[in-house]
Motif scaffolding. Structure first.
Motif, PDB file in Angstrom:
ATOM      1  N   VAL A  98      -7.037   0.582  -4.423  1.00 11.72           N
ATOM      2  CA  VAL A  98      -5.862   0.456  -3.725  1.00 11.72           C
ATOM      3  C   VAL A  98      -6.179   0.366  -2.368  1.00 11.72           C
ATOM      4  CG1 VAL A  98      -3.701   1.466  -3.283  1.00 11.72           C
ATOM      5  CG2 VAL A  98      -4.735   1.468  -5.495  1.00 11.72           C
ATOM      6  N   PHE A  99      -7.077   1.446  -1.829  1.00 13.10           N
ATOM      7  CA  PHE A  99      -7.106   1.370  -0.129  1.00 13.10           C
ATOM      8  C   PHE A  99      -8.477   0.708   0.164  1.00 13.10           C
ATOM      9  CE2 PHE A  99      -4.215   4.759  -1.417  1.00 13.10           C
ATOM     10  CZ  PHE A  99      -3.138   4.808  -0.490  1.00 13.10           C
ATOM     11  N   GLY A 100      -9.400   0.288  -0.638  1.00 16.23           N
ATOM     12  CA  GLY A 100     -10.587  -0.211  -0.133  1.00 16.23           C
ATOM     13  C   GLY A 100     -11.390   0.721   0.535  1.00 16.23           C
ATOM     14  N   THR A 128       0.794  -1.017   0.074  1.00 16.89           N
ATOM     15  CA  THR A 128      -0.081  -0.016  -0.166  1.00 16.89           C
ATOM     16  C   THR A 128       0.984   1.121  -0.069  1.00 16.89           C
ATOM     17  OG1 THR A 128      -1.881  -1.323   1.482  1.00 16.89           O
ATOM     18  CG2 THR A 128      -1.747   1.218   1.198  1.00 16.89           C
ATOM     19  N   PRO A 129       0.647   2.331  -0.758  1.00 11.15           N
ATOM     20  CA  PRO A 129       1.406   3.331  -0.932  1.00 11.15           C
ATOM     21  C   PRO A 129       1.564   4.034   0.435  1.00 11.15           C
ATOM     22  CG  PRO A 129      -0.299   3.515  -2.736  1.00 11.15           C
ATOM     23  CD  PRO A 129      -0.613   2.144  -1.893  1.00 11.15           C
ATOM     24  N   HIS A 130       2.656   4.758   0.691  1.00  8.68           N
ATOM     25  CA  HIS A 130       2.784   5.583   1.836  1.00  8.68           C
ATOM     26  C   HIS A 130       2.552   6.911   1.906  1.00  8.68           C
ATOM     27  CE1 HIS A 130       6.109   2.345   3.642  1.00  8.68           C
ATOM     28  NE2 HIS A 130       4.831   1.859   3.407  1.00  8.68           N
ATOM     29  N   LEU A 131       2.212   7.356   0.377  1.00  9.36           N
ATOM     30  CA  LEU A 131       1.786   8.923   0.138  1.00  9.36           C
ATOM     31  C   LEU A 131       1.109   8.840  -1.092  1.00  9.36           C
ATOM     32  CD1 LEU A 131       3.609  12.130   1.011  1.00  9.36           C
ATOM     33  CD2 LEU A 131       3.036  11.695  -1.530  1.00  9.36           C
ATOM     34  N   VAL A 132       0.079   9.598  -1.255  1.00 11.51           N
ATOM     35  CA  VAL A 132      -0.592   9.935  -2.788  1.00 11.51           C
ATOM     36  C   VAL A 132      -0.312  11.174  -3.086  1.00 11.51           C
ATOM     37  CG1 VAL A 132      -2.744   9.998  -3.793  1.00 11.51           C
ATOM     38  CG2 VAL A 132      -2.595   8.173  -2.042  1.00 11.51           C
ATOM     39  N   ALA A 133       0.318  11.374  -4.342  1.00 14.23           N
ATOM     40  CA  ALA A 133       0.455  12.665  -4.945  1.00 14.23           C
ATOM     41  C   ALA A 133      -0.320  12.864  -6.056  1.00 14.23           C
ATOM     42  CB  ALA A 133       1.945  13.024  -5.150  1.00 14.23           C
ATOM     43  N   THR A 134      -0.983  14.104  -6.226  1.00 13.73           N
ATOM     44  CA  THR A 134      -1.930  14.018  -7.434  1.00 13.73           C
ATOM     45  C   THR A 134      -1.733  15.560  -8.055  1.00 13.73           C
ATOM     46  OG1 THR A 134      -4.139  13.790  -8.315  1.00 13.73           O
ATOM     47  CG2 THR A 134      -3.772  14.276  -5.959  1.00 13.73           C
ATOM     48  N   ASP A 135      -1.965  15.341  -9.291  1.00 11.66           N
ATOM     49  CA  ASP A 135      -2.126  16.727 -10.027  1.00 11.66           C
ATOM     50  C   ASP A 135      -3.653  17.252  -9.880  1.00 11.66           C
ATOM     51  OD1 ASP A 135      -1.524  18.684 -12.172  1.00 11.66           O
ATOM     52  OD2 ASP A 135      -2.872  17.454 -13.497  1.00 11.66           O
ATOM     53  N   ILE A 136      -3.700  18.575 -10.296  1.00 15.18           N
ATOM     54  CA  ILE A 136      -5.162  18.841  -9.808  1.00 15.18           C
ATOM     55  C   ILE A 136      -5.832  19.016 -11.349  1.00 15.18           C
ATOM     56  CG2 ILE A 136      -6.469  20.911  -9.033  1.00 15.18           C
ATOM     57  CD1 ILE A 136      -4.226  21.550  -6.972  1.00 15.18           C
ATOM     58  N   ASP A 137      -5.518  20.080 -12.301  1.00 15.39           N
ATOM     59  CA  ASP A 137      -6.161  20.173 -13.467  1.00 15.39           C
ATOM     60  C   ASP A 137      -6.206  19.085 -14.522  1.00 15.39           C
ATOM     61  OD1 ASP A 137      -7.366  23.151 -12.951  1.00 15.39           O
ATOM     62  OD2 ASP A 137      -5.234  23.337 -12.331  1.00 15.39           O
ATOM     63  N   GLY A 138      -7.257  18.657 -14.942  1.00 15.50           N
ATOM     64  CA  GLY A 138      -7.038  17.560 -15.799  1.00 15.50           C
ATOM     65  C   GLY A 138      -6.840  16.143 -15.253  1.00 15.50           C
ATOM     66  N   THR A 139      -6.856  16.319 -13.882  1.00 14.27           N
ATOM     67  CA  THR A 139      -6.504  15.026 -13.485  1.00 14.27           C
ATOM     68  C   THR A 139      -7.441  14.746 -12.063  1.00 14.27           C
ATOM     69  OG1 THR A 139      -4.219  15.028 -13.905  1.00 14.27           O
ATOM     70  CG2 THR A 139      -4.791  13.571 -12.053  1.00 14.27           C
ATOM     71  N   GLY A 169      -4.467   7.654   7.557  1.00 14.83           N
ATOM     72  CA  GLY A 169      -2.961   7.834   7.641  1.00 14.83           C
ATOM     73  C   GLY A 169      -2.099   7.981   6.639  1.00 14.83           C
ATOM     74  N   THR A 170      -2.563   8.081   5.574  1.00 15.42           N
ATOM     75  CA  THR A 170      -1.732   8.076   4.237  1.00 15.42           C
ATOM     76  C   THR A 170      -1.728   9.704   3.862  1.00 15.42           C
ATOM     77  OG1 THR A 170      -2.171   5.777   3.715  1.00 15.42           O
ATOM     78  CG2 THR A 170      -1.217   7.373   1.820  1.00 15.42           C
ATOM     79  N   PRO A 171      -0.586  10.267   3.794  1.00 17.43           N
ATOM     80  CA  PRO A 171      -0.607  11.792   3.391  1.00 17.43           C
ATOM     81  C   PRO A 171      -1.122  11.787   1.957  1.00 17.43           C
ATOM     82  CG  PRO A 171       1.474  10.979   4.437  1.00 17.43           C
ATOM     83  CD  PRO A 171       0.649   9.818   4.333  1.00 17.43           C
ATOM     84  N   VAL A 172      -2.040  12.909   1.621  1.00 19.55           N
ATOM     85  CA  VAL A 172      -2.429  13.084   0.235  1.00 19.55           C
ATOM     86  C   VAL A 172      -1.908  14.456   0.040  1.00 19.55           C
ATOM     87  CG1 VAL A 172      -4.256  13.495  -1.224  1.00 19.55           C
ATOM     88  CG2 VAL A 172      -4.221  11.655   0.572  1.00 19.55           C
ATOM     89  N   VAL A 173      -1.159  14.662  -1.148  1.00 19.87           N
ATOM     90  CA  VAL A 173      -0.483  15.815  -1.326  1.00 19.87           C
ATOM     91  C   VAL A 173      -0.665  16.498  -2.819  1.00 19.87           C
ATOM     92  CG1 VAL A 173       1.692  17.237  -1.732  1.00 19.87           C
ATOM     93  CG2 VAL A 173       1.531  15.362  -0.055  1.00 19.87           C
ATOM     94  N   LEU A 174      -1.212  17.845  -2.910  1.00 25.96           N
ATOM     95  CA  LEU A 174      -1.525  18.042  -4.415  1.00 25.96           C
ATOM     96  C   LEU A 174      -0.339  18.647  -4.922  1.00 25.96           C
ATOM     97  CD1 LEU A 174      -4.618  20.337  -3.252  1.00 25.96           C
ATOM     98  CD2 LEU A 174      -4.547  17.877  -4.223  1.00 25.96           C
ATOM     99  N   VAL A 175      -0.183  18.314  -6.354  1.00 29.40           N
ATOM    100  CA  VAL A 175       1.186  18.671  -6.892  1.00 29.40           C
ATOM    101  C   VAL A 175       0.876  19.275  -8.405  1.00 29.40           C
ATOM    102  CG1 VAL A 175       3.322  18.057  -7.800  1.00 29.40           C
ATOM    103  CG2 VAL A 175       2.384  16.913  -5.809  1.00 29.40           C
TER     104      VAL A 175
END
Length: 270
Positions: free
Chosen positions: A266-268, A4-15, A38-44
């Motif tokens: 992925v995270f259920g 399982t990922p320890h961090l999720v990073a995601t683009d914003i526009d178009g994603t 408990g998994t950090p989510v970050v906007l990139v």
């Protein structure tokens, strides 16, 4: 990535956002549940700080953001810039000199004050927030280039974005980074080495997360450094061909809540 990922990073526009720049209730709920587990989510994002409010207003809680294609790392809970890596005025001047030599008639704008303000040449075409008091036209090159800029923006009429970006990148090779995230011929320029990958890597080091444990989502060429750096790269179905070519997996399109659908598996979470 086998675990399982320890961090999720995601683009914003178009994603993350749909084509009308709204965040679905489903996506907002899934991001909140992943973070609550408990998994950090970050906007990139390529967005400046001042454009994040439109996203934060649609989230259950504000998320940390890597802004301006990696030049700014932002903590929304304290309204604090944790790191900034701008183009210095001297470097800006040389970048602009090369641009004007290669692209006569180029129109320029700069994101300043860590992306809280923008200055632009009078002939630079504004597409959004033209009435925002943080946006101001300047009359001289000296005024445009007098302070550090986290991003330089270049337009030269309607251009094929891939071809125009290659032209600018060749002119600035070894001096600055050139990329794009739109379909209108806008090229986004950062200091050498400043990319979404670099900004995200700095943040992950800060919280002790390694690259192989990062799950990243994106759709456009400015996402390529981040997607090649992360342990698992997921393109949304509407992504640019170059992004689809390097992705480990492809999720449904942004209009079909592709990020949410992938995270649910992925995270259920639902």
């Amino acid at each position: 990535m086998d675990s399982t990922p320890h961090l999720v990073a995601t683009d914003i526009d178009g994603t993350l956002l749909r084509d009308d720049r709204t965040l679905s209730a489903r996506t907002a709920a899934v991001l909140a549940r992943v973070a609550d587990q408990g998994t950090p989510v970050v906007l990139v994002t390529g967005r400046p700080i001042r454009w994040l409010r439109l996203v934060y207003d649609q989230l259950a809680a504000p998320l940390p953001a890597i802004c301006a294609n990696g030049a700014v790392v932002y903590d929304p809970t304290t309204d604090e810039v944790l790191r900034a890596d701008p183009l210095a005025p001297e470097l800006l001047a040389e970048v602009v000199r090369r641009l004007r030599a290669e692209v006569p008639g180029v129109s320029l704008a700069v994101e300043i004050v860590d992306g809280r303000e923008m200055r632009h040449e009078a002939h630079y075409p504004l597409r959004w927030d033209a009435d925002d008091e943080a946006i101001r036209a300047v009359q001289t090159a000296e005024e445009l280039l007098s302070v550090p800029a986290v991003k330089l923006l270049a337009r030269a009429g309607e251009q094929d974005p891939d071809r125009f970006t290659r032209l600018v990148a060749a002119a600035l090779a070894g001096l600055a980074e050139a990329t794009h995230s739109s379909h209108s011929g806008l090229v986004e320029i950062s200091a050498a080495g400043v990319t979404k990958a670099a900004g995200l890597a700095w943040y992950c080091h800060r919280i002790n997360v390694a690259a192989p444990d990062v799950l990243a989502f994106g759709d456009m060429p400015n996402d390529l450094p981040m997607l090649t750096w992360a342990g698992r790269a997921v393109a949304v179905g509407n992504a640019h061909p170059d992004v689809l070519a390097i992705a480990d997996e492809v999720a449904p399109a942004n209009s079909s809540d592709g990020v949410a659908a992938y995270l649910e598996k992925v995270f259920g979470v639902r």
